[in-house]
Design an enzyme around this catalytic site. Structure first.
Site, PDB file in Angstrom:
ATOM      1  N   GLU A  48       1.077  -1.367   0.200  1.00  0.00           N
ATOM      2  CA  GLU A  48       0.114   0.258   0.071  1.00  0.00           C
ATOM      3  C   GLU A  48       1.182   1.362   0.107  1.00  0.00           C
ATOM      4  O   GLU A  48       1.072   1.423   0.879  1.00  0.00           O
ATOM      5  CB  GLU A  48      -0.967   0.051   1.181  1.00  0.00           C
ATOM      6  CG  GLU A  48      -2.113  -1.358   1.414  1.00  0.00           C
ATOM      7  CD  GLU A  48      -2.578  -1.213  -0.160  1.00  0.00           C
ATOM      8  OE1 GLU A  48      -3.086   0.178  -0.232  1.00  0.00           O
ATOM      9  OE2 GLU A  48      -3.486  -2.537  -0.424  1.00  0.00           O
ATOM     10  N   GLY A  49       0.137   2.387  -0.703  1.00  0.00           N
ATOM     11  CA  GLY A  49       1.544   3.771  -0.701  1.00  0.00           C
ATOM     12  C   GLY A  49       1.802   4.094  -2.053  1.00  0.00           C
ATOM     13  O   GLY A  49       2.694   5.304  -2.392  1.00  0.00           O
ATOM     14  N   CYS A  50       1.721   3.211  -3.193  1.00  0.00           N
ATOM     15  CA  CYS A  50       1.896   2.976  -3.750  1.00  0.00           C
ATOM     16  C   CYS A  50       1.037   3.715  -5.044  1.00  0.00           C
ATOM     17  O   CYS A  50       0.418   2.884  -5.214  1.00  0.00           O
ATOM     18  CB  CYS A  50       2.990   1.552  -4.401  1.00  0.00           C
ATOM     19  SG  CYS A  50       4.506   1.173  -3.249  1.00  0.00           S
ATOM     20  N   ALA A  51       1.437   4.518  -6.228  1.00  0.00           N
ATOM     21  CA  ALA A  51       0.547   4.842  -6.949  1.00  0.00           C
ATOM     22  C   ALA A  51       1.083   3.477  -7.811  1.00  0.00           C
ATOM     23  O   ALA A  51      -0.053   3.540  -8.782  1.00  0.00           O
ATOM     24  CB  ALA A  51       1.792   5.716  -7.424  1.00  0.00           C
ATOM     25  N   SER A  52       2.012   2.877  -8.448  1.00  0.00           N
ATOM     26  CA  SER A  52       1.499   2.077  -9.328  1.00  0.00           C
ATOM     27  C   SER A  52       1.018   0.190  -8.264  1.00  0.00           C
ATOM     28  O   SER A  52       0.939   0.743  -7.654  1.00  0.00           O
ATOM     29  CB  SER A  52       2.832   1.922 -10.023  1.00  0.00           C
ATOM     30  OG  SER A  52       2.906   2.536 -10.479  1.00  0.00           O
TER      31      SER A  52
END
Length: 142
Positions: A48-52
């Site tokens: 979690e916390g990734c744009a991808s």
């Protein structure tokens, strides 16, 4: 504290003067990684916390602080796959205790990534490092 594989990447980055060449190298590192089995791309492995979309699957040999840390990973973005490959080089083969001692910010700073990644990519990279540290801490406590 960096692994030989990470030092090889750092040496290559020193050799490549242009950031476009460095980006291409990061992408090539990602392309060279084995893909993660589709069945392993589940909420439990998602970062979690990734744009991808990013998945990290720990592979820990042994138990306790001296257990050896490694992981498999994948992303739907080529540059992020390359960042996963760099993190793999930085952490894989270390004891879980040593994973927790790595100053990822300083090591990745040697590559200049902090200056050349977008804010979203930087946040995603921090999320991946946080996940790796969390996995190592859990394994060290066993």
């Amino acid at each position: 504290m960096a692994t030989e594989a990470f030092e090889d990447i750092a040496d290559t980055f020193d050799f490549l003067d242009d950031w476009e060449d460095r980006y291409r190298h990061v992408i090539e590192l990602g392309k060279a990684m084995a893909p993660l089995d589709e069945a392993l791309k589940v909420p439990a492995t998602k970062v979690e916390g990734c744009a991808s979309q990013v998945w990290l699957l720990p592979r820990i040999a042994g138990s306790g602080p001296q257990a050896v840390f490694s992981f498999e990973g994948e992303s739907d973005a080529l540059i992020v796959r390359g960042l996963i490959a760099i993190l793999h080089a930085l952490y894989s083969g270390l004891s879980v205790e040593d994973v927790l001692k790595v100053d990822a910010s300083a090591e990745l700073g040697r590559l200049g990534l902090d200056e050349h990644l977008s804010q979203q990519r930087s946040n995603g990279l921090r999320a991946m490092v946080g996940r790796i540290r969390h996995l190592a801490a859990e394994a060290a406590a066993e």
